[in-house]
Design a protein around this motif. Structure first.
Motif, PDB file in Angstrom:
ATOM      1  N   ARG A 197      39.241  39.844  35.031  1.00  0.00           N
ATOM      2  CA  ARG A 197      38.978  39.375  36.397  1.00  0.00           C
ATOM      3  C   ARG A 197      39.403  40.371  37.465  1.00  0.00           C
ATOM      4  N   LYS A 214      39.416  43.149  40.204  1.00  0.00           N
ATOM      5  CA  LYS A 214      38.380  43.620  41.127  1.00  0.00           C
ATOM      6  C   LYS A 214      39.003  44.512  42.194  1.00  0.00           C
ATOM      7  N   TYR A 250      38.213  45.858  46.207  1.00  0.00           N
ATOM      8  CA  TYR A 250      37.442  45.357  47.344  1.00  0.00           C
ATOM      9  C   TYR A 250      37.702  46.245  48.557  1.00  0.00           C
ATOM     10  N   SER A 271      42.952  45.569  45.688  1.00  0.00           N
ATOM     11  CA  SER A 271      42.534  45.083  44.378  1.00  0.00           C
ATOM     12  C   SER A 271      43.128  43.708  44.167  1.00  0.00           C
ATOM     13  N   SER A 321      42.910  39.933  41.334  1.00  0.00           N
ATOM     14  CA  SER A 321      42.306  39.177  40.239  1.00  0.00           C
ATOM     15  C   SER A 321      41.785  37.835  40.751  1.00  0.00           C
ATOM     16  N   ILE A 377      37.277  37.116  45.859  1.00  0.00           N
ATOM     17  CA  ILE A 377      37.338  37.957  47.062  1.00  0.00           C
ATOM     18  C   ILE A 377      37.503  37.113  48.322  1.00  0.00           C
ATOM     19  N   TYR A 406      30.588  44.487  50.690  1.00  0.00           N
ATOM     20  CA  TYR A 406      30.209  44.287  49.290  1.00  0.00           C
ATOM     21  C   TYR A 406      29.513  45.492  48.679  1.00  0.00           C
ATOM     22  N   LEU A 450      30.953  45.814  44.939  1.00  0.00           N
ATOM     23  CA  LEU A 450      30.313  44.960  43.941  1.00  0.00           C
ATOM     24  C   LEU A 450      29.782  45.747  42.735  1.00  0.00           C
ATOM     25  N   ASN A 471      32.699  46.325  40.080  1.00  0.00           N
ATOM     26  CA  ASN A 471      33.468  45.240  39.470  1.00  0.00           C
ATOM     27  C   ASN A 471      32.755  44.603  38.287  1.00  0.00           C
ATOM     28  N   PRO A 472      33.518  44.081  37.285  1.00  0.00           N
ATOM     29  CA  PRO A 472      34.978  44.051  37.188  1.00  0.00           C
ATOM     30  C   PRO A 472      35.538  45.369  36.655  1.00  0.00           C
TER      31      PRO A 472
END
Length: 203
Positions: free
Chosen positions: A107, A109, A111, A131, A133, A136, A163, A167, A170-171
């Motif tokens: 999970r 990510k 951002y 970052s 888990s 967002i 995004y 996007l 990720n992940p």
């Protein structure tokens, strides 16, 4: 463009849009894009990312005058460095991640949040890289609410997640070490392009 604080709501990614594409709106009609830009800019917070991506497409077609007037009437500016930042992420980080992603779930990510409140010499906008888990939207809400889990400037000047800058990545895996590693890579990728990039960097 004047400084302002927007509502602490989180814009969501546009369903079906290929954020990993060089020109996400290439198949859309110009008149439709002009109409959408007007609507996106009148939201609170405005969806500056989508409006800028659509404006970039209209600029490629040399049909951007009406769209630029919509920005001007609302005293908003497109994100001047978004195209270059996307090119760096898609051209540099995405290929690096391709092999590492094999067999990697989790999970974790990275951002990026668009941040306002800077001076004209900084082209108005900067970015915060982090970052998590968590979803967002939940992390963005924490940043805007302030407190120990926020970051300096984001409660007042945070605008929206970008995004198209994260996007496609990720992940990135679940371990804290992997999250910090990719947060640092993303930060270092964007720093030469965006006038102000904040967030934690591991050295």
């Amino acid at each position: 463009m004047r400084h302002r604080t927007f509502a602490p709501d989180c814009n969501q990614p546009l369903d079906g849009l290929g954020y990993e594409a060089g020109r996400p709106f290439s198949g859309w009609q110009s008149r439709h894009l002009e109409t959408l830009i007007g609507g996106w800019l009148q939201l609170d917070p405005p969806n500056l990312e989508l409006a800028t991506l659509a404006l970039e497409e209209l600029t490629e077609r040399r049909e951007d005058l009406n769209a630029r007037m919509k920005f001007a009437r609302l005293e908003l500016a497109p994100i001047p460095w978004l195209g270059a930042a996307r090119a760096a992420v898609l051209g540099t980080l995405l290929p690096q991640l391709a092999n590492e992603r094999k067999g990697t779930g989790g999970r974790g990510k990275v951002y990026v949040i668009l941040r306002g409140g800077y001076t004209e010499t900084s082209q108005w906008y900067g970015a915060y890289v982090g970052s998590t888990s968590r979803p967002i939207a939940s992390r963005f809400k924490e940043h805007r609410e302030g407190g120990a889990r926020s970051a300096r400037g984001l409660p007042v000047h945070g605008i929206e997640p970008l995004y198209s800058l994260f996007l496609p990545l990720n992940p990135i895996g679940s371990s804290r070490a992997k999250m910090v590693e990719w947060e640092t890579r993303l930060h270092e990728c964007l720093a030469p392009i965006i006038p102000k990039v904040t967030g934690d960097v591991a050295f």
